[in-house]
Design an enzyme around this catalytic site. Structure first.
Site, short mmCIF file in Angstrom:
data_model
loop_
_atom_site.label_atom_id
_atom_site.label_comp_id
_atom_site.label_asym_id
_atom_site.label_seq_id
_atom_site.Cartn_x
_atom_site.Cartn_y
_atom_site.Cartn_z
CB CYS A 94 -6.38 6.02 -0.37
SG CYS A 94 -7.60 6.32 -1.65
CG HIS A 194 -9.49 4.36 3.13
ND1 HIS A 194 -8.70 5.39 3.59
CD2 HIS A 194 -9.77 4.66 1.84
CE1 HIS A 194 -8.51 6.26 2.61
NE2 HIS A 194 -9.14 5.85 1.54
N1 GLN Z 1 -8.34 11.67 -4.08
C1 GLN Z 1 -8.09 10.35 -4.38
C2 GLN Z 1 -9.07 9.66 -5.30
O1 GLN Z 1 -10.28 9.85 -5.21
C3 GLN Z 1 -7.87 9.60 -3.10
C4 GLN Z 1 -9.11 9.32 -2.29
C5 GLN Z 1 -8.83 8.65 -0.97
O2 GLN Z 1 -7.79 8.84 -0.33
N2 GLN Z 1 -9.80 7.87 -0.51
O3 GLN Z 1 -8.62 8.92 -6.13
#
Ligand code: GLN
Length: 245
Positions: A94, A194
């Site tokens: 992510c 995740h």
């Molecule tokens: N900041 C990023 C987004 O919202 C990644 C979020 C995350 O790692 N869950 O796209």
């Protein structure tokens, strides 16, 4: 045999227990008698890429990603790029995935220039892409069905030199538009998943570990099978739930 793993920014990028991926890799290697060393590298600490076979980067919110920009620009970003070109194995989740790309334009208008280790970019959308999801990895990334959890506002688009890690079966994936999920470039495995990802996706975990062993030792023997009853139960339960939903 021995593998050295570097956990990058463990104190800053660690959403939804992403650290579980490190625990799983360690456990599955040690169960086969393969030695594992894990070191952490965060802000202000020098990164000697030659020490490691696998790099792990977890997820983080826009704020955390911004905090890292200066540290990446101070040389770590260049090190990461050369490790990628040198075909070291990366698993990036992510926010860590987005950070390997060219840039991230957040939904509220700021532009975060990342390291460009892989040819992808990310554009923030106001509506977040959230939920349990699943995708089928491409044959060159194991071919397994992967179940996970995604939560991102960034929509990621792949450049010509990068292949998707897989095809979305349920959920949004890279951008909710083109059915692609994650990215594969050389030995970089990047995904929005995740969960954490590897405990309930043992086929993908072993594929990543095998890739690292082959890179280091040449023709590594296939990994001995483990008793994956619990892991497969968790995986199959979620796969069936998503199929029904
Ligand atoms: N900041 C990023 C987004 O919202 C990644 C979020 C995350 O790692 N869950 O796209």
């Amino acid at each position: 045999m021995e593998l050295n793993i570097c956990h990058l920014y463990p104190d800053i990028l660690n959403l939804y227990g992403d650290r579980g991926n490190i625990i799983t890799m360690k456990r599955r290697l040690e169960d086969r008698g393969i030695k594992v060393n894990i070191e952490e590298c965060s802000i202000g600490q020098p990164l000697d890429i030659s020490r490691y076979d696998i790099f792990f980067i977890g997820g983080g919110q826009d704020f955390e990603q911004e905090v890292l920009l200066r540290d990446l620009a101070s040389g770590k970003g260049r090190g990461i790029c050369s490790a990628v070109e040198d075909e070291k194995v990366f698993l990036a989740i992510c926010g860590g995935y987005q950070m390997l790309g060219q840039y991230y334009k957040t939904w509220d208008g700021s532009q975060l220039d990342f390291i460009g280790a892989i040819d992808i970019h990310t554009i923030g959308a106001k509506e977040r892409m959230i939920g349990n999801y699943m995708f089928r990895t491409a044959p060159e990334s194991s071919g397994a069905v992967v179940v996970g959890f995604e939560n991102h506002s960034g929509k990621t688009y792949l450049g010509d030199r990068v292949a998707p890690l897989g095809t979305v079966l349920k959920g949004y994936g890279n951008n909710g538009e083109d059915q692609t999920e994650g990215a594969r470039y050389k030995n970089v495995f990047a995904t929005y998943s995740h969960g954490s990802l590897l405990p309930k996706n043992p086929v993908l975990c072993d594929f990543i570990l095998q890739t690292a062993l082959v890179r280091k030792y040449g023709d590594a023997e296939p990994l001995a099978p483990l008793d994956d009853t619990l892991e497969n139960n968790a995986h199959d339960y979620m796969e069936q739930r998503l199929q029904k939903g």
